[in-house]
Enzyme design. Structure first.
Site, mmCIF file in Angstrom:
data_model
loop_
_atom_site.group_PDB
_atom_site.id
_atom_site.type_symbol
_atom_site.label_atom_id
_atom_site.label_comp_id
_atom_site.label_asym_id
_atom_site.label_seq_id
_atom_site.Cartn_x
_atom_site.Cartn_y
_atom_site.Cartn_z
ATOM 1 N N LYS A 9 0.828 -1.198 0.000
ATOM 2 C CA LYS A 9 0.000 0.000 0.000
ATOM 3 C C LYS A 9 0.872 1.262 0.000
ATOM 4 C CE LYS A 9 -3.784 -2.328 2.485
ATOM 5 N NZ LYS A 9 -4.603 -2.333 3.738
ATOM 6 N N TYR A 49 -12.572 -2.786 -2.923
ATOM 7 C CA TYR A 49 -13.071 -2.772 -1.541
ATOM 8 C C TYR A 49 -14.596 -2.787 -1.479
ATOM 9 C CZ TYR A 49 -8.418 -2.105 0.534
ATOM 10 O OH TYR A 49 -7.122 -2.284 0.971
ATOM 11 N N PHE A 57 -15.343 3.454 7.948
ATOM 12 C CA PHE A 57 -13.967 3.727 7.516
ATOM 13 C C PHE A 57 -13.791 3.714 6.004
ATOM 14 C CE2 PHE A 57 -14.294 -0.857 8.353
ATOM 15 C CZ PHE A 57 -13.748 -1.408 7.200
ATOM 16 N N ARG A 85 -1.910 -14.643 3.652
ATOM 17 C CA ARG A 85 -2.647 -14.037 4.780
ATOM 18 C C ARG A 85 -1.913 -14.280 6.104
ATOM 19 N NH1 ARG A 85 -6.848 -10.337 4.156
ATOM 20 N NH2 ARG A 85 -7.773 -11.138 6.074
ATOM 21 N N THR A 91 -5.429 -7.857 10.685
ATOM 22 C CA THR A 91 -5.730 -6.556 10.070
ATOM 23 C C THR A 91 -5.215 -5.393 10.923
ATOM 24 O OG1 THR A 91 -7.706 -7.519 9.063
ATOM 25 C CG2 THR A 91 -7.616 -5.111 9.210
ATOM 26 N N ARG A 102 2.779 -7.276 9.229
ATOM 27 C CA ARG A 102 2.167 -6.193 9.996
ATOM 28 C C ARG A 102 2.653 -6.180 11.447
ATOM 29 N NH1 ARG A 102 -3.866 -7.297 7.532
ATOM 30 N NH2 ARG A 102 -3.787 -5.875 5.748
ATOM 31 N N ASN A 112 -1.542 -0.215 7.441
ATOM 32 C CA ASN A 112 -1.107 -1.591 7.712
ATOM 33 C C ASN A 112 -0.359 -2.236 6.553
ATOM 34 O OD1 ASN A 112 -3.214 -2.189 6.047
ATOM 35 N ND2 ASN A 112 -4.469 -3.215 7.592
ATOM 36 N N HIS A 115 -1.876 -5.540 1.424
ATOM 37 C CA HIS A 115 -3.139 -6.249 1.195
ATOM 38 C C HIS A 115 -2.833 -7.641 0.662
ATOM 39 C CE1 HIS A 115 -7.139 -7.230 -0.340
ATOM 40 N NE2 HIS A 115 -6.506 -7.701 -1.400
ATOM 41 N N GLU A 126 -9.742 -10.236 -7.837
ATOM 42 C CA GLU A 126 -8.769 -9.145 -7.679
ATOM 43 C C GLU A 126 -7.648 -9.237 -8.718
ATOM 44 O OE1 GLU A 126 -7.637 -9.352 -3.550
ATOM 45 O OE2 GLU A 126 -9.627 -8.734 -2.859
HETATM 46 P P1 DAT Z 1 -7.508 -6.943 5.574
HETATM 47 O O1 DAT Z 1 -6.709 -5.835 4.923
HETATM 48 O O2 DAT Z 1 -6.750 -7.580 6.694
HETATM 49 O O3 DAT Z 1 -8.079 -7.919 4.584
HETATM 50 P P2 DAT Z 1 -10.207 -5.855 5.775
HETATM 51 O O4 DAT Z 1 -10.465 -6.423 4.418
HETATM 52 O O5 DAT Z 1 -11.175 -6.203 6.854
HETATM 53 O O6 DAT Z 1 -8.750 -6.228 6.301
HETATM 54 O O7 DAT Z 1 -10.160 -4.254 5.686
HETATM 55 C C1 DAT Z 1 -9.508 -3.644 4.583
HETATM 56 C C2 DAT Z 1 -8.707 -2.486 5.108
HETATM 57 O O8 DAT Z 1 -9.582 -1.505 5.673
HETATM 58 C C3 DAT Z 1 -7.752 -2.857 6.248
HETATM 59 O O9 DAT Z 1 -6.529 -3.325 5.754
HETATM 60 C C4 DAT Z 1 -7.626 -1.562 6.995
HETATM 61 C C5 DAT Z 1 -8.990 -0.918 6.818
HETATM 62 N N1 DAT Z 1 -9.870 -1.194 7.963
HETATM 63 C C6 DAT Z 1 -10.478 -2.361 8.253
HETATM 64 N N2 DAT Z 1 -11.225 -2.280 9.356
HETATM 65 C C7 DAT Z 1 -11.095 -0.999 9.772
HETATM 66 C C8 DAT Z 1 -11.626 -0.259 10.882
HETATM 67 N N3 DAT Z 1 -12.457 -0.818 11.773
HETATM 68 N N4 DAT Z 1 -11.247 1.037 10.999
HETATM 69 C C9 DAT Z 1 -10.422 1.616 10.118
HETATM 70 N N5 DAT Z 1 -9.899 0.980 9.044
HETATM 71 C C10 DAT Z 1 -10.226 -0.312 8.884
HETATM 72 MG MG MG Z 2 -9.537 -7.747 3.181
#
Ligand code: DAT
Ligand code: MG
Length: 149
Positions: A9, A49, A57, A85, A91, A102, A112, A115, A126
């Site tokens: 990222k 996303y 968020f 993963r 996350t 991470r 973080n 991805h 994707e």
């Molecule tokens: P991951 O990246 O581990 O697959 P995710 O798909 O649940 O996690 O979320 C995508 C991204 O969104 C994550 O890398 C960071 C952000 N994110 C997720 N949950 C969040 C939250 N509760 N508050 C702020 N940002 C968040």
């Molecule tokens: Mg995700």
């Protein structure tokens, strides 16, 4: 063989961690079959996303992922989706185990670093979203026989 999408990222590019992240994935034995630096458009970001649309968020997430260049990669290997993963970690970096990307290199949920696709079906979607088929490279590695039994 399974394939998965990885994004370093904008925070990872800015912090000079592209090489360190690639080294961890290479070191595990995964095979790099596609790689490019790119700026994610709002359109691609919203499709990537889609599962998070409507969450509090979401707007910040789209702004962040489109805020600077990313490095997009396709990695291949046995169980590549879950292997990546587990290398990426939880996350929220505060909850990510030491030894994960991470857990070792990040502190904040919104920064973080990386991805990784979360399922084989999302990986397929994707990969198609980020790469043309002529950007994926199939090749033999002589080391593969020392990685795969
Ligand atoms: P991951 O990246 O581990 O697959 P995710 O798909 O649940 O996690 O979320 C995508 C991204 O969104 C994550 O890398 C960071 C952000 N994110 C997720 N949950 C969040 C939250 N509760 N508050 C702020 N940002 C968040
Ligand atoms: Mg995700």
């Amino acid at each position: 063989m399974q394939r998965t999408l990885v994004l370093v990222k904008p925070d990872g590019v800015q912090r000079g961690l592209v090489g360190a992240i690639i080294a961890r994935l290479e070191g595990r034995g995964l095979k790099l079959i596609g790689l490019k630096m790119m700026r994610i458009t709002k359109d691609v970001a919203s499709r990537h996303y889609v599962e998070h649309q409507g969450k509090p968020f979401y707007d910040g997430l789209i702004a962040f992922i489109t805020s600077g260049p990313v490095v997009a990669m396709i990695w291949e290997g046995r169980e590549a989706v879950s292997v990546v993963r587990s290398l990426v970690g939880a996350t929220d970096p505060l909850k990510a185990a030491p030894g994960t990307i991470r857990g070792d290199l990040a502190l904040d949920l919104g920064m973080n670093l990386i991805h990784g696709s979360d399922s084989p079906s999302r990986a397929q979607a994707e990969i198609t979203l980020f790469f043309e088929s002529n950007e994926l490279h199939e090749y033999e590695r002589t080391a593969d026989r020392w990685i795969r039994e």
